[in-house]
Design a protein around this motif. Sequence first.
Motif, PDB file in Angstrom:
ATOM      1  N   PHE A 189     -29.950 -18.949  95.694  1.00  0.00           N
ATOM      2  CA  PHE A 189     -30.464 -17.909  96.567  1.00  0.00           C
ATOM      3  C   PHE A 189     -30.525 -16.561  95.882  1.00  0.00           C
ATOM      4  O   PHE A 189     -30.378 -15.537  96.513  1.00  0.00           O
ATOM      5  N   VAL A 190     -30.701 -16.535  94.580  1.00  0.00           N
ATOM      6  CA  VAL A 190     -30.589 -15.250  93.903  1.00  0.00           C
ATOM      7  C   VAL A 190     -31.725 -14.311  94.293  1.00  0.00           C
ATOM      8  O   VAL A 190     -31.520 -13.102  94.439  1.00  0.00           O
ATOM      9  N   LEU A 191     -32.896 -14.863  94.537  1.00  0.00           N
ATOM     10  CA  LEU A 191     -34.005 -14.001  94.941  1.00  0.00           C
ATOM     11  C   LEU A 191     -33.786 -13.418  96.338  1.00  0.00           C
ATOM     12  O   LEU A 191     -33.861 -12.194  96.514  1.00  0.00           O
TER      13      LEU A 191
ATOM     14  N   ASP B 115     -21.572 -16.650  85.139  1.00  0.00           N
ATOM     15  CA  ASP B 115     -21.924 -16.224  83.780  1.00  0.00           C
ATOM     16  C   ASP B 115     -22.503 -14.812  83.812  1.00  0.00           C
ATOM     17  O   ASP B 115     -22.472 -14.132  84.831  1.00  0.00           O
ATOM     18  N   TRP B 116     -23.063 -14.402  82.669  1.00  0.00           N
ATOM     19  CA  TRP B 116     -23.632 -13.053  82.582  1.00  0.00           C
ATOM     20  C   TRP B 116     -24.771 -12.869  83.565  1.00  0.00           C
ATOM     21  O   TRP B 116     -25.005 -11.773  84.060  1.00  0.00           O
ATOM     22  N   PHE B 117     -25.501 -13.956  83.828  1.00  0.00           N
ATOM     23  CA  PHE B 117     -26.616 -13.879  84.768  1.00  0.00           C
ATOM     24  C   PHE B 117     -26.120 -13.403  86.135  1.00  0.00           C
ATOM     25  O   PHE B 117     -26.719 -12.526  86.762  1.00  0.00           O
ATOM     26  N   ALA B 118     -24.967 -13.951  86.546  1.00  0.00           N
ATOM     27  CA  ALA B 118     -24.406 -13.556  87.833  1.00  0.00           C
ATOM     28  C   ALA B 118     -23.982 -12.099  87.804  1.00  0.00           C
ATOM     29  O   ALA B 118     -24.137 -11.368  88.793  1.00  0.00           O
ATOM     30  N   TYR B 119     -23.465 -11.667  86.645  1.00  0.00           N
ATOM     31  CA  TYR B 119     -23.097 -10.259  86.532  1.00  0.00           C
ATOM     32  C   TYR B 119     -24.339  -9.385  86.724  1.00  0.00           C
ATOM     33  O   TYR B 119     -24.318  -8.391  87.450  1.00  0.00           O
ATOM     34  N   GLY B 120     -25.451  -9.812  86.072  1.00  0.00           N
ATOM     35  CA  GLY B 120     -26.692  -9.056  86.213  1.00  0.00           C
ATOM     36  C   GLY B 120     -27.162  -9.026  87.658  1.00  0.00           C
ATOM     37  O   GLY B 120     -27.567  -7.979  88.167  1.00  0.00           O
ATOM     38  N   ALA B 121     -27.060 -10.182  88.334  1.00  0.00           N
ATOM     39  CA  ALA B 121     -27.500 -10.240  89.728  1.00  0.00           C
ATOM     40  C   ALA B 121     -26.673  -9.295  90.589  1.00  0.00           C
ATOM     41  O   ALA B 121     -27.221  -8.522  91.395  1.00  0.00           O
TER      42      ALA B 121
ATOM     43  N   LEU C 207     -20.158 -20.465  98.339  1.00  0.00           N
ATOM     44  CA  LEU C 207     -21.208 -19.581  98.839  1.00  0.00           C
ATOM     45  C   LEU C 207     -21.593 -18.574  97.760  1.00  0.00           C
ATOM     46  O   LEU C 207     -22.784 -18.327  97.515  1.00  0.00           O
ATOM     47  N   GLY C 208     -20.569 -18.031  97.090  1.00  0.00           N
ATOM     48  CA  GLY C 208     -20.848 -17.065  96.033  1.00  0.00           C
ATOM     49  C   GLY C 208     -21.651 -17.685  94.908  1.00  0.00           C
ATOM     50  O   GLY C 208     -22.607 -17.090  94.398  1.00  0.00           O
ATOM     51  N   GLU C 209     -21.278 -18.917  94.533  1.00  0.00           N
ATOM     52  CA  GLU C 209     -22.020 -19.592  93.460  1.00  0.00           C
ATOM     53  C   GLU C 209     -23.461 -19.838  93.861  1.00  0.00           C
ATOM     54  O   GLU C 209     -24.381 -19.635  93.072  1.00  0.00           O
TER      55      GLU C 209
END
Lengths: 120, 178, 421, 102
Positions: B148-150, A90-96, B138-140
């Motif tokens: 693991f976004v942080l 989603d957009w969140f992933a784009y932001g990340a 892994l990407g998700e």
Amino acid sequence: METLNEWAFVGVFFAIAWVFPALPIIGAWLVRPKKPNALKKQTYESGVETVGDTWVQFRVQYYIYGLVFLIFDVEMIFLFPWAVAYERLDWFAYGAGFLFIFLLTDALIYAWRKRALEWV
Amino acid sequence: MIELNAQTIAFAILSALILGGGLGVVTTRNLVHGALWLILSLLGVAGYFVLLSAPFLAAVQVLVYIGAIAILIVFAVMLTRSMTSLGEVRNRQWWISAITVVLLFLLLAVGIILPVWGRGAPGDVTTLSATVGGAVELGEALVAGDGFVLPFEVASILLTAAMIGAIVVARDEEDGQA
Amino acid sequence: MGLTGGDVLTTCVDFINTLAPCLVRAGWHGDIANLLSLLLGVVIVATVPLLTVILLIWIERKFAARIQDRIGPNRVGPYGLLQSLADALKMLTKEDITPTGADRVLFNLAPIITFATVVLIWAIIPFTPLHIGADLSIGILYFVAVGSIGAVKVMIGGWSSNNKYALLGAFRTIALIVSYEVPMILALLVPVLMAGSMGMQDLTHAQGGMWFIVMSPLAAIIFFIANLAETGRSPFDLLEAESELIAGYHIEYSGFKFGMFMAGEFMQVFTVAVLTAVLFLGGWWGPFVDQVPALGFIWLGLKTAVVYLFMLLIRNTVPRFRIDQVMNINWKFMVPLSIVLILLQSFLLRLVDVLGLRPAPELANDLLANLPQTLVLLAGNLVLGAIFLLLLQRHGRTLRKADEALAAVREPAPAGGMAEA
Amino acid sequence: MIPLWMYLVVAALLFCIGIYGVLARRNAVAILMSVELMLNAVNINLVAFWRYLAPQDMSGQAFAAFVFVIAAAEAAVGLAILLFVYRTKRSVIVEDVNLLRW
């Protein structure tokens, strides 16, 4: 998800690929004349006598290029999974992803500003 | 107990590559050879990753270690003119290190790995689950809010810091306008 | 497991796919039968580039000759077609010199690695919808990984020769390869973003409605230029500029080992052409490919030929860059451009998704259904390209002004006007 | 099928080889290479445990990816420090470079 069979193909390919270039070299080794002498075996340095050994001092610039390359290479570990999964995100992933790339671009801008990328 | 098939043969070859390369790294006098031994060893590790159904990590292993880190090491070897170490390869206490390391390995292998993960343990299964996560999963996981976004962003900061720091340290004083 | 294709080979492939069971029925051990069929597949896939390279050398020489108003090879065989074979024979019988102080094992290893790594890439080239060496899930990353061994082979070759010039040439080559790998990998992210997969067959299938070169021309251009630099050919051949320097990292090589370096270079150029065709020109897609999959081999061949001839044209007409220019182009133009391109492309793809312009899954191969999203992506790419070109133009103008100012200070206006330089 | 403990034993062996290199080599570049060996042993363990014990959970692979980042940062900065030390001390033998002693 591929089966291990696909990788078996790659494994056999790894084993075979060396044979193709090795065969003609070995063939040439069998056929070619072998009459080396000291003069022939000299290293070719524009006819100038070799002075000292091959340890010339290298410039640190090579290291800097290797370094920047390494950092961008490691970045790929994260960007490729991100790109593959992108359709499902989603957009969140784009932001990340944006933040990730942006932070790394900072390093590039720094290197640019400090003229570390110039070939001096 | 262990049948002879393509996988076990591949495992044996790869193990030989890994360990032989590793021994080459720690024993060779010539550091360019050392870097090439390192490449061989890391190639074996990449093969392990394929056997363990993590082809993405295998590709990354080759890309990062062989394509970049090994090259960087060779650059450093050339820049410091330490292609062949003059004098002793090992320091005077090397035999103490050797004994310690052998003891450590025995402790790890006999003391921990075999009792805990040996026969009958969870890892001693004959069939593994066929479905494993690949690069997509892994990407998700990497950019998921509860995943693991942080660490993902922190890794970026770490890389940035490493690059800036290394450039600052490595450059000659004269050509960098501080 | 599929194999290489072509009309002639179609029957062969069926033969191979049924080879293993046949042998088992004839009483062979299952593993050995499997290994045999694998071996056969590998040999067939690896022979495709090997055979083409012999022809390619002839094409290249003829092409260069035409551009330079010559005839080119015309003595051996009809139209000089057998010239490459004669050359191979010559190299086979040439004396092969290993310089004193060389590291013998590594010295012999370098040409072998050079050639082998290029052959290895062919394992993932999708020839037709059915025929591919190994359809890995990480396909494109496999290419990048194998390609990154390129720097290692240069290093081995340059270092083991025990020659200052070879080592310096090797270091410059590595710096060049390593630098241009950054925009190349970044450009590869764009097709992966659009296809949602790294597998080569998936990447080709995703181009059923529209080729990626239309959806992201900038990525295609970056990929193409970066690969041009990686092959070390003109205009990026400053490392072995025959007329100025000596031959670069393989200066000490002679006989067939040198031949391996040359053949490896020819094959790498061809491999790059194939990859460009697969990734950006739709691979095996073409009319009637649904009915006759083997036709894909011909479409892929045609697209590859176009790219390859374009590369030859560039090689033979564009003047050589200086090394500082090469590095500046990469780090100050291509890398920033590719970074911005990825951010833009991922944003546009998300936007297309939100606006509902993405074609429905059942219409994915329909040209009309793909038009809306293509237009959005294309427009984004064109705008970005225009901005970067404008920046480049402005930068060039300031540089030229600085140069002129410098020249004016050095020698105040030549009075005679026709004063010879 | 290869049991898990075989991977672990090879990884332990590689780790020990790496430790030996770190402890016994005198050249700093060689020491850095040994550290890379140790990090790789860790990675083998991470991926092997992931495959055998928790194949659905991506933590194993993600951790391995982060180890790559650490390895890269370590190599980049470590070698840069080495170059710096070489410029000031003309040596990369660790025993000659004891400027952190006081």
